[in-house]
Design a protein around this motif. Structure first.
Motif: not given
Ligand SMILES: [Zn+2]
Length: 326
Positions: A117-119, A121-122, A129, A132-133, A137
């Motif tokens: 979610s933190v790598t 997704v963005p 971004k 969504w991140t 997360f």
């Protein structure tokens, strides 16, 4: 043969693009040799064309660069996702082979989802971004904790998740609200919505902790709720003054400082009242020239009130003077 300015100006664009006949070209050049105003018009046509060209090329370059960056980050995102898929697949097979059922596999899965979610997704999202991140997360973290709680048979799920949500809400609710398209009355009170959410989650934390520790509801942890209510007077008071009082910055700053002074001296007495049932006179024994165990508390209360009144008073004075001035 001479041509008029009107005819010359009709010919100028054609002349500039080098598409007029040699006869027209000659006539126009003869006219331009004598007419400064038509010469000026021709120069303007040239300048505009150069500006348009530069603008076009700049947009072209920026657009191309943005596209390249987007494509590269999308490819990186997909690569990270594929790398993360390897341990997921391995754990799926091992978990099935060893335990003949899936249990700790879900912990691995949800942990890697949190990481993704933190790598990923963005990198792969083009729009919004941040939202969504953050959403990914929060969601995957809750899933991870839920899986762990189920796997370990723990009853700590709510007491773990609610404080996490409370912390995330304090940090990110202002951002999320600023990004979201609220309509009507809600769009004008985003700060109020963030404060209300923080407050609700604070009480949810207190209630969840009370339930988890099995505290006696009436005897003990209503104290927590009442103390929290008193403590909230300060942030809520400051918020309402800063956000809703219609006055200039100095007046609002002055009101905020005076309010803080009163709260830190008198307001905190409410907590004594909740905990001990009595409200001691806040300043009894205060002596600003003597600082010892007996005078330190009343001295601090007195200083809080005095400094609040003095500093706040100065701000209000400046505010009033500025208001008169203009
Ligand atoms: Zn002319």
């Amino acid at each position: 043969m001479k041509i008029s300015c009107d005819v010359a100006r009709d010919l100028l664009p054609l002349y500039h693009d080098a598409v007029c006949s040699s006869g027209s070209k000659q006539l126009l050049e003869e006219h331009l040799a004598d007419c400064d105003s038509c010469k000026l018009v021709l120069e303007r046509i040239r300048d505009n064309t150069i500006d348009d060209r530069i603008k076009y090329e700049r947009e072209e370059v920026v657009g191309h660069h943005t596209k390249t960056v987007k494509r590269k980050s999308f490819i990186t995102g997909v690569s990270i996702a594929s790398v993360l898929a390897v341990p997921i697949l391995v754990c799926l097979i091992v978990n099935l082979a060893v335990g003949r059922a899936l249990d700790w596999f879900f912990i691995v899965l949800t942990s890697l989802m949190t990481l993704a979610s933190v790598t990923v997704v963005p990198l792969v999202r083009e729009r919004k971004k941040g939202l969504w991140t953050l959403g990914g997360f929060t969601g995957s973290l809750i899933l991870l904790l839920m899986t762990c709680a189920i796997y370990t048979g723990g009853d700590w799920f709510f007491v773990a998740v609610i404080p996490i949500l409370f912390g995330l809400c304090i940090l990110f609710a202002p951002y999320v609200l600023s990004q979201s398209r609220l309509t009507g009355i809600a769009s004008r009170h985003k700060g109020l919505i963030a404060m209300a959410l923080d407050t609700l989650l604070l009480f949810a934390v207190i209630i969840a902790s009370g339930l988890y520790t099995g505290a006696d509801i009436l005897a003990d942890w209503h104290l927590g709720i009442l103390t929290a209510l008193v403590s909230l007077i300060l942030p809520w008071g400051l918020f309402l003054i800063i956000r809703y009082v219609k006055a200039n910055t100095f007046l609002r700053a002055g009101l905020s400082v005076i309010f803080s002074g009163f709260f830190l001296s008198y307001g905190l007495g409410l907590i004594d009242w909740i905990l001990e049932g009595t409200v001691p006179y806040r300043f009894s024994g205060a002596n600003l020239f003597v600082w010892n165990d007996a005078t330190i508390n009343p001295n601090i209360f007195l200083l809080a009130l005095l400094s609040g009144l003095i500093v706040g008073g100065i701000f209000i004075l400046v505010g009033v003077l500025r208001k008169k001035k203009g």
